[in-house]
Design a protein around this motif. Structure first.
Motif, mmCIF file in Angstrom:
data_model
loop_
_atom_site.group_PDB
_atom_site.id
_atom_site.type_symbol
_atom_site.label_atom_id
_atom_site.label_comp_id
_atom_site.label_asym_id
_atom_site.label_seq_id
_atom_site.Cartn_x
_atom_site.Cartn_y
_atom_site.Cartn_z
ATOM 1 N N GLU A 169 0.823 -1.207 0.000
ATOM 2 C CA GLU A 169 0.000 0.000 0.000
ATOM 3 C C GLU A 169 0.853 1.251 0.000
ATOM 4 N N ALA A 170 1.941 1.226 0.750
ATOM 5 C CA ALA A 170 2.838 2.378 0.781
ATOM 6 C C ALA A 170 3.367 2.670 -0.613
ATOM 7 N N ALA A 171 3.753 1.627 -1.324
ATOM 8 C CA ALA A 171 4.296 1.811 -2.664
ATOM 9 C C ALA A 171 3.229 2.342 -3.604
ATOM 10 N N ARG A 172 1.986 1.907 -3.387
ATOM 11 C CA ARG A 172 0.907 2.360 -4.262
ATOM 12 C C ARG A 172 0.583 3.823 -4.013
ATOM 13 N N SER A 177 2.364 1.179 -9.908
ATOM 14 C CA SER A 177 1.285 0.353 -10.457
ATOM 15 C C SER A 177 1.412 -1.061 -9.914
ATOM 16 N N MET A 178 0.478 -1.885 -10.285
ATOM 17 C CA MET A 178 0.496 -3.263 -9.838
ATOM 18 C C MET A 178 1.805 -3.951 -10.247
ATOM 19 N N LEU A 179 2.194 -3.737 -11.498
ATOM 20 C CA LEU A 179 3.434 -4.351 -11.964
ATOM 21 C C LEU A 179 4.656 -3.649 -11.379
ATOM 22 N N GLY A 180 4.488 -2.325 -11.138
ATOM 23 C CA GLY A 180 5.580 -1.554 -10.545
ATOM 24 C C GLY A 180 5.923 -2.083 -9.163
ATOM 25 N N TYR A 182 5.515 -5.020 -8.110
ATOM 26 C CA TYR A 182 6.204 -6.301 -8.274
ATOM 27 C C TYR A 182 7.662 -6.080 -8.671
ATOM 28 N N ARG A 183 7.829 -5.233 -9.683
ATOM 29 C CA ARG A 183 9.176 -5.052 -10.241
ATOM 30 C C ARG A 183 10.127 -4.387 -9.238
ATOM 31 N N TRP A 184 9.635 -3.364 -8.550
ATOM 32 C CA TRP A 184 10.555 -2.550 -7.747
ATOM 33 C C TRP A 184 10.555 -2.892 -6.265
ATOM 34 N N ILE A 185 9.487 -3.498 -5.780
ATOM 35 C CA ILE A 185 9.454 -3.808 -4.343
ATOM 36 C C ILE A 185 9.650 -5.305 -4.123
ATOM 37 N N LEU A 186 8.807 -6.129 -4.733
ATOM 38 C CA LEU A 186 8.813 -7.550 -4.387
ATOM 39 C C LEU A 186 9.959 -8.333 -5.035
ATOM 40 N N LEU A 187 10.176 -8.071 -6.316
ATOM 41 C CA LEU A 187 11.211 -8.851 -7.009
ATOM 42 C C LEU A 187 12.570 -8.761 -6.307
ATOM 43 N N PRO A 188 13.016 -7.549 -5.957
ATOM 44 C CA PRO A 188 14.342 -7.472 -5.324
ATOM 45 C C PRO A 188 14.439 -8.234 -3.995
ATOM 46 N N ILE A 189 13.337 -8.277 -3.236
ATOM 47 C CA ILE A 189 13.462 -8.966 -1.954
ATOM 48 C C ILE A 189 13.096 -10.444 -2.048
ATOM 49 N N SER A 190 12.710 -10.898 -3.237
ATOM 50 C CA SER A 190 12.370 -12.328 -3.311
ATOM 51 C C SER A 190 13.490 -13.177 -3.880
ATOM 52 N N ILE A 191 14.694 -12.653 -3.899
ATOM 53 C CA ILE A 191 15.826 -13.446 -4.394
ATOM 54 C C ILE A 191 15.946 -14.790 -3.647
ATOM 55 N N PRO A 192 15.853 -14.807 -2.312
ATOM 56 C CA PRO A 192 15.969 -16.108 -1.635
ATOM 57 C C PRO A 192 14.899 -17.096 -2.087
ATOM 58 N N PHE B 2 -7.583 -0.209 -4.696
ATOM 59 C CA PHE B 2 -6.927 -0.662 -5.921
ATOM 60 C C PHE B 2 -7.738 -0.229 -7.136
ATOM 61 N N LYS B 3 -7.030 0.184 -8.154
ATOM 62 C CA LYS B 3 -7.713 0.574 -9.385
ATOM 63 C C LYS B 3 -8.203 -0.675 -10.107
ATOM 64 N N ASN B 4 -9.317 -0.511 -10.810
ATOM 65 C CA ASN B 4 -9.874 -1.650 -11.532
ATOM 66 C C ASN B 4 -8.928 -2.185 -12.594
ATOM 67 N N LYS B 5 -8.215 -1.245 -13.232
ATOM 68 C CA LYS B 5 -7.306 -1.647 -14.298
ATOM 69 C C LYS B 5 -6.299 -2.670 -13.756
ATOM 70 N N ASP B 6 -5.781 -2.385 -12.554
ATOM 71 C CA ASP B 6 -4.813 -3.294 -11.939
ATOM 72 C C ASP B 6 -5.433 -4.636 -11.618
#
Lengths: 274, 295
Positions: A169-172, A177-180, A182-192, B2-6
């Motif tokens: 939520e903080a990142a949002r 975005s939803m993919l953002g 993932y790309r910038w927050i979750l992916l880097p910390i999911s290396i393990p 959350f936005k619907n698009k997401d």
């Protein structure tokens, strides 16, 4: 601090522990000493004796037979492992943090796929692969990716579900975005978690026999099928089979030796206990 | 928030996997079941309805009866062996001895190896040759003056499959140990201390405190190992080839389908395998996922 009285005077336990170590090491011992004997020293009657001279005859001979299938295994396992890890990570992210309606029904349905005996999908799988002309290694890659979905999704979902929702939520709020996220927050910390899943998929695809034996012909055999056929033939001596077994086991053994902790986490996840 | 698009995007991202699972797992299972109810024997698919005939025939098929007997022997030896060895190893490694990590790594390494490699190596270890041609474990027993242990291993009539189970125990008892060790580590130390203060001996603590707490672990282990033994296939192929004496349903299915082209019977065996696995796994998944939700 551990309670002293529970932990002292336990040295006798080394006896049974060493005995069991010998049990686990026996097959390795035979594989190794046989492999390093020159051909003229090899004899079933002296199978437990150490080599008097070190030689690589057996490994050279085994490698001569198995090199094409070792190559096939790597060509098949590497893409299968990478693709299924990313797929699992995306699935896990959505199923943990973007639960859509019905997600709680879908997840167990996906999970069940991890336990099924693959015999129960084998006939349609072979028919399907033939009808779309996806035989051999590409078909095997697709098979490992698809039947890897349950375990990879489970591992990532459990990891992402353990992360606080506030992180997302903080990142949002910052406009991701939803993919953002993932790309910038979750992916880097999911290396393990990636290491766990990559190892798991690498090991299970490398060690698979059933899919390989029904989906590949002899030029595309991975190592398990080639080794089994080598062992079943009357022509190739047992000492070469031993050396071949070590070659077949080496890649996953090395991964285990260097990344054992991650391997263990994969094992526990596979029993739904991770 | 959350936005619907997401929302749509997230659903689209998992859609390929969901479709793959629905088609390649559930669709294919359905297709297999349909084949099992057909008369398909030969190269060309034949979906002519046969009802339950393939199933009924199996239960009067001597080969399938051997398969069931072998599966039962294998399962009992393998599961009991893994639990006894795995539990004892876990308890020993839980005593805070030096070198614990070393032993743990050692006991678990066979899990990284394929059943094929295990089978090939154990086949030579369990070589039943006698007299001057004796080798493998029998030879080792003879060196150690343990001649009473010398036996025919997997070539023993009826019980040969137990020798295969021994190789499987070698491969998977370390895994069982890991599951028990994880369970032991999650028991709070205070519980043991309390029992100690109450005057319980260490054996009593294990018997009356720790073993009952570990019941859920034992249940998981039973189910995981049980479903593995129903599926056992590559290990037997690598150890014994396609010997009828060591036949199990998974091998029968493979042979009758791909060598014998009797697809309908192969599918019936596969369906029976699936049902027996589902009986174990579905309740297990249900309880595990439910207790996860309550946390």
């Amino acid at each position: 601090m551990k309670t002293k009285s529970l932990r002292t005077g336990k040295n006798w336990l080394y006896g049974p522990l060493i005995f069991m170590s010998i049990f686990y090491l026996l097959p390795m011992y035979v594989m190794l000493v046989t492999g390093f004997k020159p051909f003229e020293e090899v004899d079933l009657k002296t199978m437990w004796a150490l080599p008097r001279h070190i030689a690589f005859d057996n490994y050279v001979e085994a490698f001569r037979h198995l090199a094409p299938s070792l190559r096939n295994s790597f060509v098949m396992v590497i893409p299968a492992t990478i693709i299924s890890s990313f797929l699992g990570s995306i699935n896990g992210y959505v199923l943990a943090k973007w639960k859509f309606k019905g997600a709680d029904v879908i997840f167990p349905l996906i999970l069940f796929g991890m336990f099924i005996p693959y015999q129960s999908i084998l006939i349609p799988l072979v028919q399907f692969m033939k009808s779309v002309n996806l035989t051999g290694i590409p078909g095997l890659i697709l098979t490992h990716v698809i039947y890897g979905i349950p375990i990879t999704t489970l591992t990532f979902r459990n990891y992402y579900a353990s992360l606080p929702q506030e992180l997302i939520e903080a990142a949002r709020i910052d406009g991701a975005s939803m993919l953002g996220v993932y790309r910038w927050i979750l992916l880097p910390i999911s290396i393990p978690s990636f290491v766990v899943v990559l190892i798991w998929q690498f090991t299970s695809a490398w060690n698979d026999f059933l899919f390989a034996v029904v989906l590949t012909g002899n030029t595309q055999w991975p190592i398990t099928v080639a080794l089994n056929n080598m062992a079943g033939s009357q022509i190739i001596a047992w000492n070469v089979q031993m050396a071949g077994s070590l070659l077949a086991a080496l890649p996953t053994l090395l991964v285990y030796l260097f990344l054992g902790q991650y391997f263990l986490r994969g094992l526990l996840a596979g029993s739904l206990k991770g | 928030m959350f936005k619907n698009k997401d929302r749509y995007l997230s659903f689209l991202l998992v859609l390929p996997s969901i479709l793959a699972v629905m088609i390649f797992i559930y669709g294919f299972i359905g297709w297999s079941i349909r084949v099992s109810l057909s008369k398909w024997k030969g190269l060309t698919p034949n979906f002519e309805w046969a009802g339950l005939k393939n199933y009924i025939d199996l239960f009067s098929d001597p080969r399938f009866m051997v398969d069931i007997r072998n599966t039962v022997i294998f399962t009992v030896v393998f599961v009991v062996g893994c639990i006894v060895v795995g539990f004892l190893l876990a308890v020993m490694l839980d005593q805070g001895l030096k070198g614990e990590a070393f032993f743990r790594t050692l006991f678990l390494f066979p899990m990284a190896i394929s059943f094929i490699v295990t089978g090939v190596v154990w086949r030579w270890l369990m070589n039943p040759a006698t007299g001057s041609r004796m080798s493998g474990l029998n030879l080792l027993f003879s060196y150690l003056n343990l001649d009473f242990l010398i036996n025919n291993w997997h070539t023993t009539p009826t019980w040969g499959i137990a020798a295969v189970a021994l190789a499987a125990i070698w491969q998977m008892s370390g895994y069982t140990m890991a599951l028990y060790l994880a369970g032991l580590r999650s028991i709070p130390l205070e519980l043991r201390e309390a029992a100690q203060i109450d005057g319980a001996s260490e054996l009593q603590i294990y018997r009356y405190v720790i073993l009952p707490i570990l019941t859920p672990v034992t249940l998981s282990v039973l189910i995981i190992l049980g479903h593995i033994s129903l599926k056992v296939f590559d290990l037997i192929i690598a150890m014994a080839g396609k010997q009828l004496a060591l036949d199990v349903p998974a091998i029968y299915m493979w042979q009758t389908t791909f060598d014998g082209l009797f697809y309908a019977r192969g599918a019936a065996i596969a369906t029976l395998l699936l049902i027996s696995v589902a009986v174990l796994i579905v309740p297990y998944m249900w309880f595990t996922l439910r207790s996860e939700k309550q946390l």
